[in-house]
Design a protein around this motif. Structure first.
Motif, PDB file in Angstrom:
ATOM      1  N   LEU A 192      83.741  19.277  46.554  1.00 46.39           N
ATOM      2  CA  LEU A 192      84.140  19.450  45.161  1.00 46.39           C
ATOM      3  C   LEU A 192      84.564  20.890  44.882  1.00 46.39           C
ATOM      4  O   LEU A 192      85.571  21.129  44.204  1.00 46.39           O
ATOM      5  CB  LEU A 192      82.984  19.075  44.230  1.00 46.39           C
ATOM      6  CG  LEU A 192      82.595  17.599  44.184  1.00 46.39           C
ATOM      7  CD1 LEU A 192      81.436  17.399  43.205  1.00 46.39           C
ATOM      8  CD2 LEU A 192      83.773  16.719  43.788  1.00 46.39           C
ATOM      9  N   LEU A 193      83.807  21.843  45.392  1.00 51.42           N
ATOM     10  CA  LEU A 193      84.156  23.248  45.163  1.00 51.42           C
ATOM     11  C   LEU A 193      85.481  23.603  45.828  1.00 51.42           C
ATOM     12  O   LEU A 193      86.286  24.353  45.268  1.00 51.42           O
ATOM     13  CB  LEU A 193      83.036  24.153  45.684  1.00 51.42           C
ATOM     14  CG  LEU A 193      81.767  24.182  44.829  1.00 51.42           C
ATOM     15  CD1 LEU A 193      80.660  24.931  45.545  1.00 51.42           C
ATOM     16  CD2 LEU A 193      82.056  24.804  43.465  1.00 51.42           C
ATOM     17  N   ASP A 194      85.701  23.059  47.006  1.00 54.56           N
ATOM     18  CA  ASP A 194      86.985  23.283  47.669  1.00 54.56           C
ATOM     19  C   ASP A 194      88.128  22.705  46.828  1.00 54.56           C
ATOM     20  O   ASP A 194      89.172  23.337  46.667  1.00 54.56           O
ATOM     21  CB  ASP A 194      86.970  22.644  49.057  1.00 54.56           C
ATOM     22  CG  ASP A 194      88.289  22.836  49.788  1.00 54.56           C
ATOM     23  OD1 ASP A 194      88.580  23.974  50.189  1.00 54.56           O
ATOM     24  OD2 ASP A 194      89.038  21.841  49.950  1.00 54.56           O
ATOM     25  N   GLY A 195      87.895  21.521  46.260  1.00 54.02           N
ATOM     26  CA  GLY A 195      88.910  20.905  45.410  1.00 54.02           C
ATOM     27  C   GLY A 195      89.156  21.689  44.139  1.00 54.02           C
ATOM     28  O   GLY A 195      90.290  21.776  43.648  1.00 54.02           O
ATOM     29  N   ARG A 227      87.050  26.521  36.848  1.00 51.89           N
ATOM     30  CA  ARG A 227      87.570  27.814  37.282  1.00 51.89           C
ATOM     31  C   ARG A 227      87.448  28.791  36.119  1.00 51.89           C
ATOM     32  O   ARG A 227      87.755  28.455  34.978  1.00 51.89           O
ATOM     33  CB  ARG A 227      89.029  27.683  37.725  1.00 51.89           C
ATOM     34  CG  ARG A 227      89.211  26.911  39.033  1.00 51.89           C
ATOM     35  CD  ARG A 227      90.673  26.880  39.479  1.00 51.89           C
ATOM     36  NE  ARG A 227      91.482  26.110  38.542  1.00 51.89           N
ATOM     37  CZ  ARG A 227      91.618  24.783  38.581  1.00 51.89           C
ATOM     38  NH1 ARG A 227      90.994  24.072  39.510  1.00 51.89           N
ATOM     39  NH2 ARG A 227      92.377  24.161  37.695  1.00 51.89           N
ATOM     40  N   THR A 228      87.004  29.989  36.410  1.00 55.88           N
ATOM     41  CA  THR A 228      86.726  30.961  35.354  1.00 55.88           C
ATOM     42  C   THR A 228      87.959  31.228  34.490  1.00 55.88           C
ATOM     43  O   THR A 228      87.845  31.411  33.275  1.00 55.88           O
ATOM     44  CB  THR A 228      86.214  32.273  35.972  1.00 55.88           C
ATOM     45  OG1 THR A 228      84.998  31.997  36.684  1.00 55.88           O
ATOM     46  CG2 THR A 228      85.945  33.309  34.906  1.00 55.88           C
ATOM     47  N   ALA A 229      89.127  31.224  35.085  1.00 52.26           N
ATOM     48  CA  ALA A 229      90.352  31.506  34.334  1.00 52.26           C
ATOM     49  C   ALA A 229      91.112  30.236  33.969  1.00 52.26           C
ATOM     50  O   ALA A 229      92.326  30.279  33.735  1.00 52.26           O
ATOM     51  CB  ALA A 229      91.254  32.433  35.140  1.00 52.26           C
ATOM     52  N   GLY A 252      76.414  29.849  42.186  1.00 53.05           N
ATOM     53  CA  GLY A 252      76.559  31.213  42.672  1.00 53.05           C
ATOM     54  C   GLY A 252      77.870  31.448  43.381  1.00 53.05           C
ATOM     55  O   GLY A 252      77.928  32.170  44.374  1.00 53.05           O
ATOM     56  N   VAL A 253      78.946  30.834  42.866  1.00 54.68           N
ATOM     57  CA  VAL A 253      80.256  30.937  43.510  1.00 54.68           C
ATOM     58  C   VAL A 253      81.178  31.796  42.641  1.00 54.68           C
ATOM     59  O   VAL A 253      81.376  31.487  41.464  1.00 54.68           O
ATOM     60  CB  VAL A 253      80.875  29.536  43.707  1.00 54.68           C
ATOM     61  CG1 VAL A 253      82.268  29.651  44.301  1.00 54.68           C
ATOM     62  CG2 VAL A 253      79.980  28.690  44.596  1.00 54.68           C
ATOM     63  N   PRO A 254      81.762  32.868  43.185  1.00 50.96           N
ATOM     64  CA  PRO A 254      82.681  33.695  42.402  1.00 50.96           C
ATOM     65  C   PRO A 254      83.866  32.885  41.904  1.00 50.96           C
ATOM     66  O   PRO A 254      84.374  32.011  42.600  1.00 50.96           O
ATOM     67  CB  PRO A 254      83.126  34.771  43.410  1.00 50.96           C
ATOM     68  CG  PRO A 254      82.063  34.806  44.453  1.00 50.96           C
ATOM     69  CD  PRO A 254      81.554  33.397  44.557  1.00 50.96           C
ATOM     70  N   GLY A 255      84.297  33.179  40.688  1.00 49.24           N
ATOM     71  CA  GLY A 255      85.460  32.512  40.128  1.00 49.24           C
ATOM     72  C   GLY A 255      85.167  31.158  39.532  1.00 49.24           C
ATOM     73  O   GLY A 255      86.095  30.469  39.103  1.00 49.24           O
TER      74      GLY A 255
END
Length: 329
Positions: free
Chosen positions: A142-145, A297-299, A161-164
């Motif tokens: 999921l994070l990769d997607g 995604r943060t942005a 704890g994943v940046p972005g």
């Protein structure tokens, strides 16, 4: 210095999409299937991209496909272009009208069966113009997607704890202990965590975040898990046996007397009441728990929509056996 008056030919998005698929799968057939393109069309698109760029991107052999050194470098750029194009389209959808168009939601397997009915009902009633597409996968996928732009929003256990990646907490839920009939801890309340030290515990397969959470609960209870690199000199407690790919199978194994397991409270009504011969016991406070959240995604261009969706989900999930986590501020 010579300046050419002609325009340089530009790669197409279809060519970039074909090339990034080949770079990911290193197999033309698998790459074609992944993006819904015929293998001859994909091969032609990659060849056309090589001609446009004037660079050999792929080394073709009879047994496998390899990227050339130049292909390795340009695959990163090509993927970035596709991610930015997806962001442009996402921004356009957000500007045109909120809660319309496609929303690709990724959900972990230990959440999907128990929360999707609430999610789908909310979307159907409140956001009828939203085209919700659901993908059930493990956390890493999921994070990769999410990073690649394949998915827009995730529903999963945190912290990551994943940046972005920005997390929008929804609720905390406790774990219950599921035991076979006749077990001394069945139907008990106030079970101390230390009881986990000697149980024959059944857990999910590698890759499930719920497995990692359960192992961490066991470690906090003072149980050293065999084969997981525990501290030297400590006694090795009863081994953990991994035997199932899903919670339903775990509960059936418990019903068959093979051991005990930990079950999230949102799963209890469905999994522990299907006529299975199991009992459930509750832990003493503070009970072990996990937090479920949306992740974006943060942005993300549609971040305001996702925050509104999170607020709506918190209200919709109030009837569930969970503790709602209100947004900060």
């Amino acid at each position: 210095m010579t300046i050419s008056g002609g325009k340089r030919k530009q790669p197409t998005l279809a060519q970039l999409r074909a090339f990034t698929a080949v770079a990911e799968h290193l197999h033309f057939r698998d790459a074609a299937a992944a993006i819904g393109m015929s293998q001859p069309a994909l091969s032609g698109a990659v060849a056309a991209l090589e001609e446009t760029l004037g660079v050999a991107l792929v080394e073709r052999t009879t047994r496998r496909v390899l990227l050339s050194p130049e292909g390795e470098r340009l695959a990163v750029r090509a993927k970035a272009v596709l991610v930015e194009m997806a962001a442009l389209l996402e921004e356009a959808e957000a500007v045109r009208a909120p809660f319309t168009g496609v929303l690709r939601l990724g959900v972990i397997p230990t959440v999907a069966p128990y929360l999707l009915p609430t999610v789908l009902r909310l979307v159907h009633e409140r956001y009828p113009q939203l085209d919700l597409q659901v993908h059930e996968e493990q956390t890493a996928s999921l994070l990769d997607g999410l990073h690649s732009g394949r998915l827009d929003l995730l529903l999963l256990a945190v912290p990551l704890g994943v940046p972005g990646v920005t997390e929008l907490p929804l609720f905390d839920e406790g774990f219950v202990l599921v035991t076979p009939l006749g077990h001394e801890l069945g139907c008990r309340s106030g079970i101390p965590r230390e009881a986990l030290r000697e149980l024959n515990l059944l857990l999910l397969d590698e890759g499930h975040c719920l497995r990692d959470q359960a192992l961490e609960i066991c470690r906090e209870a003072g149980r050293e898990i065999r084969g997981t690199g525990g501290a030297a000199g400590r006694r090795d407690s009863a081994p953990v046996t991994t035997t199932a790919a899903g919670l339903s199978t775990l509960v059936q194994l418990v019903a068959g007397g093979l051991g005990c397991t930990l079950l999230p409270r949102t799963a209890m009504r469905l999994e522990a009441t299907r006529g299975s011969k199991v009992l459930t016991g509750s832990f003493a406070a503070p009970a072990p728990s996990r937090r479920i959240a949306l992740a974006m995604r943060t942005a993300a261009a549609r971040s305001a929509e996702y925050e509104e969706l999170a607020a709506a989900l918190r209200e919709a999930m109030c009837p569930l056996p969970v503790r709602i986590v209100r947004a900060a501020g």
